[in-house]
Design an enzyme around this catalytic site. Structure first.
Site, PDB file in Angstrom:
ATOM      1  N   ASP A 165       0.847  -1.199   0.000  1.00 13.28           N
ATOM      2  CA  ASP A 165       0.000   0.000   0.000  1.00 13.28           C
ATOM      3  C   ASP A 165       0.879   1.244   0.000  1.00 13.28           C
ATOM      4  O   ASP A 165       1.927   1.265   0.645  1.00 13.28           O
ATOM      5  CB  ASP A 165      -0.868   0.078   1.271  1.00 13.28           C
ATOM      6  CG  ASP A 165      -1.760  -1.138   1.449  1.00 13.28           C
ATOM      7  OD1 ASP A 165      -2.197  -1.686   0.431  1.00 13.28           O
ATOM      8  OD2 ASP A 165      -2.014  -1.512   2.609  1.00 13.28           O
ATOM      9  N   ASP A 175      -0.114   7.927   8.215  1.00 22.15           N
ATOM     10  CA  ASP A 175       0.104   6.511   8.567  1.00 22.15           C
ATOM     11  C   ASP A 175       1.403   6.377   9.353  1.00 22.15           C
ATOM     12  O   ASP A 175       1.476   5.714  10.385  1.00 22.15           O
ATOM     13  CB  ASP A 175       0.292   5.641   7.304  1.00 22.15           C
ATOM     14  CG  ASP A 175      -1.000   5.323   6.581  1.00 22.15           C
ATOM     15  OD1 ASP A 175      -2.034   5.156   7.245  1.00 22.15           O
ATOM     16  OD2 ASP A 175      -0.963   5.215   5.331  1.00 22.15           O
ATOM     17  N   GLU A 178       1.055  -2.929  11.014  1.00 22.84           N
ATOM     18  CA  GLU A 178       0.771  -3.037   9.582  1.00 22.84           C
ATOM     19  C   GLU A 178       1.791  -2.250   8.759  1.00 22.84           C
ATOM     20  O   GLU A 178       2.062  -2.580   7.610  1.00 22.84           O
ATOM     21  CB  GLU A 178      -0.630  -2.478   9.337  1.00 22.84           C
ATOM     22  CG  GLU A 178      -1.135  -2.614   7.932  1.00 22.84           C
ATOM     23  CD  GLU A 178      -2.326  -1.706   7.700  1.00 22.84           C
ATOM     24  OE1 GLU A 178      -3.449  -2.196   7.830  1.00 22.84           O
ATOM     25  OE2 GLU A 178      -2.129  -0.513   7.407  1.00 22.84           O
ATOM     26  N   GLU A 179       2.372  -1.212   9.345  1.00 19.69           N
ATOM     27  CA  GLU A 179       3.273  -0.336   8.598  1.00 19.69           C
ATOM     28  C   GLU A 179       4.717  -0.830   8.552  1.00 19.69           C
ATOM     29  O   GLU A 179       5.554  -0.214   7.904  1.00 19.69           O
ATOM     30  CB  GLU A 179       3.226   1.088   9.170  1.00 19.69           C
ATOM     31  CG  GLU A 179       1.859   1.772   9.029  1.00 19.69           C
ATOM     32  CD  GLU A 179       1.333   1.785   7.592  1.00 19.69           C
ATOM     33  OE1 GLU A 179       2.131   1.816   6.634  1.00 19.69           O
ATOM     34  OE2 GLU A 179       0.099   1.744   7.435  1.00 19.69           O
ATOM     35  N   LEU A 188      -3.217   3.461  11.464  1.00 18.12           N
ATOM     36  CA  LEU A 188      -4.212   4.326  10.835  1.00 18.12           C
ATOM     37  C   LEU A 188      -4.944   3.534   9.777  1.00 18.12           C
ATOM     38  O   LEU A 188      -4.358   3.132   8.775  1.00 18.12           O
ATOM     39  CB  LEU A 188      -3.525   5.525  10.184  1.00 18.12           C
ATOM     40  CG  LEU A 188      -3.818   6.934  10.677  1.00 18.12           C
ATOM     41  CD1 LEU A 188      -4.219   7.817   9.548  1.00 18.12           C
ATOM     42  CD2 LEU A 188      -4.780   7.038  11.825  1.00 18.12           C
ATOM     43  N   ASP A 189      -6.190   3.279  10.048  1.00 14.49           N
ATOM     44  CA  ASP A 189      -7.017   2.532   9.106  1.00 14.49           C
ATOM     45  C   ASP A 189      -7.862   3.511   8.304  1.00 14.49           C
ATOM     46  O   ASP A 189      -8.401   4.469   8.858  1.00 14.49           O
ATOM     47  CB  ASP A 189      -7.929   1.577   9.877  1.00 14.49           C
ATOM     48  CG  ASP A 189      -8.927   0.896   8.962  1.00 14.49           C
ATOM     49  OD1 ASP A 189      -8.505   0.086   8.131  1.00 14.49           O
ATOM     50  OD2 ASP A 189     -10.134   1.210   9.070  1.00 14.49           O
TER      51      ASP A 189
HETATM   52  P1  AHG Z   1      -5.593   0.772   5.453  1.00 18.17           P
HETATM   53  O1  AHG Z   1      -5.860   2.214   5.278  1.00 18.17           O
HETATM   54  O2  AHG Z   1      -5.188   0.438   6.856  1.00 18.17           O
HETATM   55  O3  AHG Z   1      -4.647   0.202   4.434  1.00 18.17           O
HETATM   56  O4  AHG Z   1      -6.958  -0.024   5.294  1.00 18.17           O
HETATM   57  C1  AHG Z   1      -7.835   0.287   4.242  1.00 18.17           C
HETATM   58  C2  AHG Z   1      -8.854  -0.783   4.136  1.00 18.17           C
HETATM   59  C3  AHG Z   1     -10.045  -0.676   5.064  1.00 18.17           C
HETATM   60  O5  AHG Z   1     -10.029   0.329   5.980  1.00 18.17           O
HETATM   61  C4  AHG Z   1     -11.210  -0.461   4.144  1.00 18.17           C
HETATM   62  O6  AHG Z   1     -12.318  -1.124   4.618  1.00 18.17           O
HETATM   63  C5  AHG Z   1     -10.729  -0.964   2.839  1.00 18.17           C
HETATM   64  O7  AHG Z   1      -9.375  -0.743   2.826  1.00 18.17           O
HETATM   65  C6  AHG Z   1     -11.383  -0.275   1.688  1.00 18.17           C
HETATM   66  O8  AHG Z   1     -10.955  -0.864   0.526  1.00 18.17           O
HETATM   67  P2  AHG Z   1     -11.646  -0.582  -0.893  1.00 18.17           P
HETATM   68  O9  AHG Z   1     -11.285   0.810  -1.252  1.00 18.17           O
HETATM   69  O10 AHG Z   1     -11.044  -1.622  -1.791  1.00 18.17           O
HETATM   70  O11 AHG Z   1     -13.133  -0.796  -0.743  1.00 18.17           O
HETATM   71 MN    MN Z   2      -6.603  -0.792   7.672  1.00 16.22          MN
HETATM   72 MN    MN Z   3      -3.504   1.234   8.011  1.00 18.66          MN
END
Ligand code: AHG
Ligand code: MN
Ligand code: MN
Length: 321
Positions: free
Chosen positions: A55, A61, A84-85, A107-108
């Site tokens: 990612d 983050d 996660e990072e 940070l989600d």
């Molecule tokens: P993160 O920001 O920690 O990488 O997580 C993102 C995740 C989660 O929060 C969310 O439900 C999902 O990505 C959304 O994904 P899409 O855009 O594919 O729907």
């Molecule tokens: Mn997440």
């Molecule tokens: Mn995250």
């Protein structure tokens, strides 16, 4: 209203209470930065780097990761953490005699950072299986979710809230920012058994397996006796915010496997397990489409899993479909 530290003192042991209070202190700082949105330090936008799952990392983050790591390390009661990072778990030097480890998504909802939409911090706490006085080992972090001794999330939204469970129900606290303290507003939350919300990124519809397509189609078509729609669709794109709404209103959240991403997108250790623990504590359950999430044996820190999660009635419907 009960304050967080009062609650923790009566709810859990002093070490776990200290872990929560480290997360609490870190959340004051992260919440403040999130609130600035373009003012103050240059904290918005992409960092220009990738994490181990590939990612794009956002500056926030990396910032949240640093703040939380420092707080947990300095608490003295956490032997190590896996974020996660970071590619690898980290053993906190000097804390080798501590009994607990933390897994965390600092940070989600990264894609929602720059646009003032709800984001959060998700975490789980385990008792380590390796011997104390030694550095933590991979097995400490690769325990089935059912072994969590506590889990929770901080939701940075219109208000900042901390939602947690230590195995005795789910409790919701709201931050009073000027006092830097959390107060309990809901206790022993039970997710409504028969919710109306289904949450899924429907852009992937053609990629869903036929059974999931049938369920989504069912939600789209189903009418009540009065001819009104039985279901409504809601999807924010921050797991933590989608989970929170469905927890309180009742619903089902699905991030399935798709052709592009056969194991879905969400990470078993940092995202699925803490949320599965919380939803069970609230009277619902979570699966990967077949097995209960909490019974899965993780084999890799950053492994992904499909996630189906929600109130019992709606989950039974998905599972039937
Ligand atoms: P993160 O920001 O920690 O990488 O997580 C993102 C995740 C989660 O929060 C969310 O439900 C999902 O990505 C959304 O994904 P899409 O855009 O594919 O729907
Ligand atoms: Mn997440
Ligand atoms: Mn995250």
């Amino acid at each position: 209203m009960t304050e967080l530290n009062e609650f923790l003192a009566s709810e859990t042991n002093p070490q776990i209470a200290k872990i929560f209070s480290a997360i609490e202190k870190a959340s004051f700082i992260v919440s403040k930065e999130v609130g600035y949105q373009g003012l103050g330090d240059d904290i918005l936008g992409a960092k220009g780097s990738e994490n181990s799952t590939g990612d794009q990392q956002q500056k926030l983050d990396v910032y949240a990761d640093g703040v939380l790591e420092r707080a947990l390390r300095n608490s003295g009661v956490v032997a190590g953490w896996a974020s996660e990072e970071s590619d690898h778990f980290v053993s906190f030097e000097g804390n080798e005699d501590a009994a607990y480890v933390v897994v965390i998504d600092p940070l989600d909802g990264s894609s929602n950072i720059d646009v003032n939409v709800s984001i959060g911090t998700i975490f789980g706490i385990y008792e380590r299986v390796s011997s104390r006085r030694e550095k933590v080992m991979a097995q400490d972090f690769l325990q089935p979710g059912r072994r969590q001794v506590a889990a929770g999330y901080v939701l940075y939204s219109v208000s900042t809230q901390l939602v947690l469970s230590t195995g005795h129900g789910v409790h919701v606290f709201t931050l009073e920012p000027w006092k830097r303290s959390y107060h309990r507003i809901l206790d022993h939350v039970k997710t409504p058994a028969d919710g109306k919300v289904y949450s899924i990124n429907e852009v992937n519809f053609d990629d869903f397996n036929p059974r999931l397509q049938r369920f989504v189609q069912y939600c789209r078509d189903k009418k009540n006796e009065n001819g009104k729609r039985r279901y409504t669709g809601r999807y924010i794109g921050s797991l933590v915010a989608d989970f929170h709404r469905n927890l309180l209103k009742g619903g089902v959240y699905v991030y399935p496997s798709t052709g592009e991403a056969p194991s879905g997108k969400l990470r078993l250790v940092y995202e699925c397990n803490p949320m599965a623990y919380l939803i069970e504590q609230a009277g619902g359950y979570a699966t990967d489409g077949e097995k209960n999430i909490l019974d899965l044996q993780p084999t890799e820190l950053h492994q992904k899993s499909p996630l189906y999660l929600g109130s019992k009635v709606m989950m039974d419907e998905v599972m039937k479909a």
